[in-house]
Scaffold this active site. Sequence first.
Site: not given
Ligand code: NAD
Length: 493
Positions: A174-175, A247, A281
């Site tokens: 994540a950035e 996930e 999560c």
């Molecule tokens: P997010 O979906 O906003 O971002 C996750 C990652 O995706 C980041 O690195 C982000 O830069 C990247 N991203 C965002 N837009 C993108 C795109 N268009 N293309 C490619 N990559 C992109 O999630 P977050 O806010 O960083 O994290 C929280 C979320 O993660 C919550 O929904 C949480 O439930 C979930 N999570 C799930 C698990 C699991 O094991 N199921 C574990 C940890 C977190």
Amino acid sequence: MTTSNYIGGKAGVGQGPEVNVVDPSNGKVIRTYRSDDGQSVEAALDAAHDAFPEWSRATPAERSGILHRLAAELEAVAEDLAQAETAQTGKPIRLSREFDVPGSIDNVAFFAGAARRLDGQAAAEYSADHTSVIRRQAIGVVGSIAPWNYPLQMAVWKVLPAVAAGNTVVLKPAEITPLTTLMLAEACERAGLPAGVVNIVNGPGPSTGESLVSSRRIAMTSFTGSTAVGRHIAGLAAANGTRLHLELGGKAPFVVYDDADLEAAVRGAVAAALINTGQDCTAATRAYVHRSLFDDFVGGVANLMRRVRLGVPTDPETDQGPLVSFRQRDRVAAMVDRAVRDGARAVTGGRAPGGALAEGAYYEPTLLVNADQRSEIVQEETFGPVLVALPFDSDSEALQLANDVPFGLAASAWTRDVYRAQEAARSIEAGTVWINDHIPIISEMPHGGMKSSGYGKDMSTYSFEEYTQVKHVMSDLTGRAAKSWHTTIYGDI
Ligand code: NAD
């Protein structure tokens, strides 16, 4: 200029826009890096492709030896990792020291061992005329994307099963939380991992992330993050026919039956709702409590939540730090405000604290009652220190309500009755069901979701199902030119 990527065994600097890493406890910038401009994703894919042939042909023992050294290298810098994790996320140092960092190191050590146990069905003559052999092979270059809530752990969960099985990886953290992932890459180099096996690129999701996962040069996408972004990425993967592991978000139910140990349920609910400031999560978010215990449960949880010490994340006495960012804090606050406007009541919390903590992204531990099952606060992921308590009257109603959300990642059932526990374990639609506990994870056991929480498994040898492909090799045993089955095709000509 600050390191922003790690490609082909070398630390590098991106040429894209600047990104600030902010300490959410005070809003101060702790690092500025230049993100990828598209070039580093391509360079990382080159490095990962170059490294794949040799790494995928290394013996399991060779891969295992290097990964054991990686666990030792991480152990040697455990305190630095904990400090960096706390600085960039705001999580209490106690959590970084006792959960994030040792959990990550244990996961590395587990996969160092598991690299030597890629199991398959026994070779045999399943057809009288052939010997069948199963090969379990690496897939190729994996494009991985990780979230900000447990940056080091999520990087380890993405990278370790992939490389233990012989793949090479390009990972985008994540950035807002890149620091410990770059430290992981440095430890990989010190451990002797060949250049290009693990590559890190940093930058925003919609630019850097999207150029990685939409590339035709990756054989697989592995994504951990929100359900909305996961669905978008699934579309990109589908367009290329790329293998996918997702996930995603969660909304875990916490079911308290009328025979439950009330004190255990109260303590368990507060710990499971507030871990990582609720940005977990699998966090408990919906407590369904039998009506006969409801008032006592609500009173107990509210009392314990009020005693939780909010404070500076680096103070070992602090129980709860800020959320990861002001943006996330404001998102959570707005969701709670909408819930209250729609009829819910905050028994405790429901606001950002004042005083010295007002300069950070803090939010008070919050317990809501009177929410409607169909409302946003019960149906959607909150990802903050917020628990909603709802009463139920019968076992079947509890299980129906527990399943009545789009998500299916984790759940718990609190009862002394073994039959109720077994029924809950069977009926609740979730990848993990705890009985009389909620949150513990262990490297030997899988983690993953159902429904809108995604599919595929992290941790455990089950994750090798994601990161390997099974090949059937069937060898003729007869040595005859005319095989018995040929007559089916062209008779006896
Ligand atoms: P997010 O979906 O906003 O971002 C996750 C990652 O995706 C980041 O690195 C982000 O830069 C990247 N991203 C965002 N837009 C993108 C795109 N268009 N293309 C490619 N990559 C992109 O999630 P977050 O806010 O960083 O994290 C929280 C979320 O993660 C919550 O929904 C949480 O439930 C979930 N999570 C799930 C698990 C699991 O094991 N199921 C574990 C940890 C977190």
